[in-house]
Scaffold this active site. Structure first.
Site, PDB file in Angstrom:
ATOM      1  CD  GLU A  45      -2.920   1.149   2.306  1.00  0.00           C
ATOM      2  OE1 GLU A  45      -4.076   1.545   2.118  1.00  0.00           O
ATOM      3  OE2 GLU A  45      -2.510   0.784   3.421  1.00  0.00           O
ATOM      4  N   GLY A  70       3.357   1.947  10.985  1.00  0.00           N
ATOM      5  CA  GLY A  70       3.002   1.317  12.251  1.00  0.00           C
ATOM      6  C   GLY A  70       2.540  -0.099  12.029  1.00  0.00           C
ATOM      7  CB  ALA A  71       0.227  -2.116  11.698  1.00  0.00           C
ATOM      8  CD  GLU A  99      -4.894  -1.604   5.645  1.00  0.00           C
ATOM      9  OE1 GLU A  99      -5.391  -0.861   4.786  1.00  0.00           O
ATOM     10  OE2 GLU A  99      -3.967  -1.249   6.399  1.00  0.00           O
ATOM     11  CG  ASN A 100      -0.485  -6.821   4.136  1.00  0.00           C
ATOM     12  OD1 ASN A 100      -0.484  -5.989   3.249  1.00  0.00           O
ATOM     13  ND2 ASN A 100       0.473  -6.900   5.045  1.00  0.00           N
ATOM     14  CG  HIS A 138      -6.038   1.484  12.626  1.00  0.00           C
ATOM     15  ND1 HIS A 138      -6.559   2.754  12.600  1.00  0.00           N
ATOM     16  CD2 HIS A 138      -5.585   1.254  11.358  1.00  0.00           C
ATOM     17  CE1 HIS A 138      -6.439   3.271  11.386  1.00  0.00           C
ATOM     18  NE2 HIS A 138      -5.835   2.372  10.617  1.00  0.00           N
ATOM     19  CD  GLU A 139      -3.259  -1.785  10.769  1.00  0.00           C
ATOM     20  OE1 GLU A 139      -3.679  -2.101   9.641  1.00  0.00           O
ATOM     21  OE2 GLU A 139      -2.857  -0.644  11.033  1.00  0.00           O
ATOM     22  CG  HIS A 184      -7.741  -1.216   7.886  1.00  0.00           C
ATOM     23  ND1 HIS A 184      -8.422  -0.317   7.098  1.00  0.00           N
ATOM     24  CD2 HIS A 184      -6.715  -0.523   8.450  1.00  0.00           C
ATOM     25  CE1 HIS A 184      -7.824   0.866   7.171  1.00  0.00           C
ATOM     26  NE2 HIS A 184      -6.789   0.776   7.989  1.00  0.00           N
ATOM     27  CD  GLU A 187      -5.888   3.766   6.592  1.00  0.00           C
ATOM     28  OE1 GLU A 187      -6.039   3.522   7.804  1.00  0.00           O
ATOM     29  OE2 GLU A 187      -5.256   3.015   5.835  1.00  0.00           O
TER      30      GLU A 187
END
Length: 1033
Positions: A303, A437-438, A440-441, A472-473, A476, A495
């Site tokens: 991304e 930070g991370a 979300e795959n 958060h992830e 997603h 987001e």
């Protein structure tokens, strides 16, 4: 994706990684028709494959028309008209310039022509001019009443295309791909070599033809295509030539005969490439194991635009497809991908090939992921999903908290959305070298180690960081993965929702983390950025890779979450929840835009009074900024007036911006309970509500759930300040914090004097709650840092005295033992951090003693997690302890503590050490390059380092944008850190001069505009307030 992974002072600046009002426009002959569309007629839409390429050197670029750009002949007319106009203007100007004071040529004897001769000459000139114009414009243009707009249909338009790398014409010229072809599935085989840091690949792309076309255009970047084979339907496979156009990272295959709509075809591409040495695409990483050996691995970060760097693909969010992935590896490595492993096959060369199940869902390319490493997992089953957390083997004992948190959150989301997570497994992987930070795959979420790993002894604040990122992830997996925005202009649908849900979920699942204070703080910071003219609308046009990168900012994340909170608070009952469930059900597996969300929320209206959510919310997503609501009381009438809250009007686009504002308010008769809240919808420029004259004060924006700032006028502020000084508990802590934030914002705007700000702040000597204290400290520390960079030593000392007087009593009450609650840790960390930075003797001595005890304890003594930053920062101010801290940094394994040590090291005021840290961060051996933005940010906070950092950025700009993409959150952070403390004309000129010379290497970034605007605002604030500060302090 979550670019934020810190929980200290930088956490309050959470925006992650758009050029509307470019300050350094490279194309002066741009006509912006989007802003004045009424002046021109609408053009018919082009077919999906139609394109007109316009070379910059020879064409009039027209913005605002999208695909309906002027054709060659129209442009010729336009250009000719401009040239003729210029010619006549020059001529007229020349005639006007002749005067009595101009030396005249001597008169010549010449007979005066007759009237008949004059008429004949004029007619002759008219005929010649007419014939010239006809010959010039026809057959390409037919005049209409509106001018040269209608192409002559007898002369077909020949599209103009760019040249590919081979010199042949490339059959596409737009940034976005054509819509003629839709990918259905990818069969991807990868053979990475971690010794040579290269890989080879083969991808088989099955496609459907949607419109007749003679070309297939897709993305590829830094890949060497070695073979290409095409097959149409059941026909014979044949080799084809691949053309490449590097500026747009596109490749194409051309055909002599049209591919017909409804047909299916397959394109097979073999290729080779180097593993990336940056943080995107398929990149190499490494770490040192417990025995001191270097271990290498390969991971992905796609991304927003980097899947094309790992395999040729249709790399746009709307091109969803299924993926079957096979990866070869050495026996001592393991591989991971989005789906569970289906089988492992031994290869003749001693390698093994892992094949993963075909994805059971259609995915956008940016969500594809794979890893080759030697990680160790822990796992548990949750609601028919295998949840696993992976890390390097040495840190396996730091994964328990993440697994437990992810399991609880997965169950919460399954129930809340009423849609179960659709995949069989969910992996959370800590990558040693990871910029964001991370990410979300789908089914394989990747994290920076500090965002996932915590030890058993970690403080609640550290656990709050990990929980926030995991929440958060996981959100997603529904918002972004199951339902995906159609294009990056609506990134906020991903987001903003994930940010909103991370706070909503944690308030229910882990209430002990007291996440509400953090959500309040990030809403304040989002408003600070959105008050600039250089901000952008939540949903805004995106047309370049740099603009895509720049969408990952606080507007897409925190403002997006803030307006969802405001909407949720204003809708009755369960309407908001039911609306988003309908949205997910209706569009699962598909792509959406903002209107789709508003329509779903409107359709499930459960109130008796029908509310059009689309009408209400479009004002919040389609225009930039937010409103200032001014309160004026006369008798029993309260008049509310709205306007755009804009800190600077320099080059501002002046519009009559109006928002549909759900204004909430309380008064002195009832102010704490939710039932006290009353609502007034302000849709027009002004509106009036009734209040009894006996009401002493009114406070708008209850608990700061609305995204607007309120000005109460002199009398209104005086009444609120008096109420605070008498009994501060008549307001919630959120309302007290919002009063502090609002009055500072109004001071920057010039609507209130700094005397009024200080009058309100006086109440803080009695304040004990976290949110108002931390907001007050942050605002005063910002001013202190500005003064610190100016030769205002006496005023600086007075400001320090004022801060210590205001908060000194509360600072002295802080203990140095373990604190249990998150809010008390946040409060203590902020108070003692400020005390030590202002050289309060008690704080300095206690920190030194604690660091000495920690150093001499041989690991038996532990500094409380919320005090580590304070202690390490004090230690770094002496040469001996700085070296001791550096040694600790190189050997500590716990990543959250390691990062605090690095911030401590970077807070040194020793110039040589500052230069060494900056160089080491860029080099990446002792200090990982992913931490360079943090190093720069910390160095810039101090007086000794901020100019070194600015020089370092200028000297190493090209190396920085090799490491971090132009426009990325890392680059945004670096620019903001280095320039936000400048407040002089000299610095403004320096910054403007440097970035204007960068051209395509960064001059067009929105973050540059923000930096220049911020410096001007700092400059203005200093000019307006320095005399007052000197008097009042």
């Amino acid at each position: 994706m979550d670019p934020f992974d810190s929980n200290s002072a930088e956490r309050a600046n959470l925006p992650r990684n758009m050029i509307e009002n470019s300050m350094f426009e490279e194309e002066p002959d741009v006509v912006d028709l989007a802003k004045d569309s009424a002046a021109f007629p609408a053009f018919p839409a082009l077919d999906p494959d139609d394109v007109t390429y316009e070379p910059r050197s020879s064409r009039l670029l027209v913005r605002g028309l999208g695909e309906n750009d002027m054709d060659d002949d129209e442009e010729d007319c336009e250009s000719s008209a401009r040239l003729l106009g210029m010619s006549f203007m020059n001529r007229s100007s020349a005639l006007r310039s002749a005067s009595a004071y101009t030396r005249q040529a001597p008169p010549r004897q010449c007979s005066k022509p007759s009237a008949r001769t004059m008429v004949v000459c004029v007619l002759f000139l008219v005929v010649v001019a007419s014939m010239t114009m006809v010959l010039y414009f026809l057959p390409g243009c037919t005049f209409t009443r509106m001018g040269c707009r209608k192409p002559n249909k007898t002369a077909p338009i020949e599209p103009v295309f760019p040249h590919s790398t081979t010199g042949e014409l490339f059959p596409w010229a737009q940034f976005r791909l054509p819509r003629s072809i839709r990918p259905l599935s990818y069969d991807l085989t990868l053979k990475p070599d971690l010794d040579s840091m290269t890989f080879t690949g083969s991808v088989v792309i099955s496609m459907s033809v949607l419109h007749n076309t003679k070309r297939i255009v897709l993305h590829s970047a830094n890949l060497n295509i070695t073979k290409a084979v095409f097959k149409l339907g059941d026909g014979q496979a044949s080799d084809v030539t691949v053309l490449e156009y590097k500026p747009n990272q596109q490749i194409a295959v051309q055909f002599t005969e049209e591919l017909k709509a409804g047909h299916y075809c397959v394109l097979t591409l073999d290729y080779s490439a180097n593993l990336s040495h940056t943080y995107d695409g398929f990149y190499n990483s490494s770490y040192i194991d417990k025995d001191g050996n270097k271990r290498v691995l390969a991971a992905t970060q796609f991304e927003p635009l980097s899947a094309r760097k790992a395999f040729p693909c249709f790399d746009e969010p709307s091109f969803k497809a299924t993926f079957l992935i096979k990866i070869s590896r050495k026996p001592d490595h393991m591989t991971l991908s989005n789906m569970p492993k289906a089988k492992t096959t031994p290869l003749p060369n001693g390698l093994q090939q892992d094949e993963f199940e075909k994805t059971s869902v259609n995915m956008s390319t940016y969500l594809v992921a794979f890893i080759v490493a030697n990680f160790a997992p822990i796992s548990k089953n949750v609601s028919e999903t295998l949840v696993s957390v992976y890390s390097v083997p040495e840190k396996k004992d730091h994964t328990d908290y993440a697994l437990d948190t992810a399991s609880k959150l997965l169950e919460f989301y399954n129930n809340f959305f009423e849609i179960n997570y659709p995949l069989k497994k969910l992996d959370l992987v800590a990558i040693p070298d990871f910029l964001a930070g991370a990410m979300e795959n789908w089914g394989l979420i990747t994290f920076r180690e500090t965002s996932l790993l915590v030890s058993n002894q970690s403080s609640p604040l550290d656990k709050q960081v990990v929980s926030s990122v995991v929440a958060h992830e996981l959100a997603h997996q529904w918002f972004g993965n199951l339902v995906t925005m159609r294009w990056w202009n609506d990134l906020w649908l991903n987001e903003g929702f994930a940010t909103y849900m991370q706070y909503t979920s944690l308030q229910t699942v882990l209430p002990q983390l007291e996440i509400g204070n953090l959500f309040l703080a990030v809403r304040f910071r989002a408003m600070d950025k959105d008050a600039l003219n250089s901000t952008h609308a939540v949903s805004t046009e995106v047309n370049t890779p740099e603009q895509v990168e720049e969408m990952f900012d606080s507007v897409s994340y925190e403002k997006g979450a803030s307006i969802l909170l405001m909407l949720s608070a204003s809708l009755p009952g369960e309407q908001f929840k039911k609306g988003i469930i309908q949205y997910l059900n209706e569009f699962r597996g598909f792509n959406t835009d903002t209107d789709d969300l508003w329509n779903c929320l409107t359709e499930v209206d459960i109130s008796t009074q029908h509310q059009n959510v689309s009408e209400m919310m479009s004002s919040w997503t389609s225009q930039k900024g937010f409103p200032l609501v001014t309160v004026n009381r006369t008798g029993d009438e309260v008049t509310l007036t709205q306007e755009h809250f804009l800190l600077t009007s320099d080059n501002a686009t002046h519009t009559s911006s109006l928002w549909n504002i759900p204004v909430t308010y309380i008064n002195d008769s009832c102010s704490l309970a939710a039932e006290c809240r009353q609502v007034f919808t302000l849709k027009t420029k002004s509106g009036t509500l009734k209040l009894p004259e006996s009401v002493k004060w009114v406070k708008l924006n209850f608990k700061n759930t609305g995204f607007y700032i309120v000005h109460y006028g002199d009398e209104g502020w005086a009444a609120l300040i008096q109420a605070l000084s008498k009994n501060l508990t008549v307001f919630t802590q959120e309302d007290r914090a919002s009063l502090i934030h609002n009055i500072f914002a109004l001071s920057r705007l010039g609507r209130v004097s700094f005397r009024q700000v200080l009058n309100l702040l006086n109440y803080l000597s009695n304040e004990t709650e976290t949110a108002p204290v931390t907001e007050g400290l942050l605002q005063l520390n910002d001013i202190h840092r500005l003064l610190d960079k100016r030769p205002e030593h006496l005023l600086l000392a007075r400001m320090e005295h004022f801060i210590l007087t205001l908060f000194g009593s509360l600072m002295d009450k802080q203990t140095w033992e373990e604190e249990e609650t998150v809010s008390k840790q946040e409060l203590r960390s902020a108070l003692l951090g400020t005390a030590c930075s202002l050289n309060q003797e008690k704080c300095i001595n206690q920190s030194k003693a604690m660091f000495k005890q920690y150093d001499e304890s041989n690991g038996t003594f532990r500094i409380p997690g919320d005090l580590q930053q304070v202690v390490y920062t004090v230690a770094a101010q002496t040469p001996e302890d700085w070296l001791t801290l550096l040694n600790m940094y190189q050997h500590v394994t716990y990543d959250a503590e390691k990062r605090k040590m690095l911030r401590g090291l970077a807070s040194t005021q020793d110039a040589r050490r500052i230069v060494w840290l900056l160089k080491a961060g860029l080099k990446g051996d002792i200090i990982q390059t992913q931490e360079l933005p943090l190093v720069i940010s910390t160095v810039c906070n101090g007086f000794a380092g901020y100019l070194f950092a600015w020089d370092f950025i200028q000297e190493n700009w090209d190396r920085l944008i090799e490491k971090f993409p132009v426009g990325s959150y890392a680059i945004q952070s670096i620019i903001k850190s280095a320039t936000s403390h400048f407040s002089t004309q000299a610095h403004l000129d320096q910054v403007q001069g440097f970035f204007s010379n960068l051209k395509e290497r960064g001059s067009q970034m929105r973050s540059v505009q923000e930096a220049l605007e911020t410096i001007r605002l700092n400059q203005r604030w200093m000019e307006n307030n320095l005399p007052s500060l000197q008097k009042w302090l």
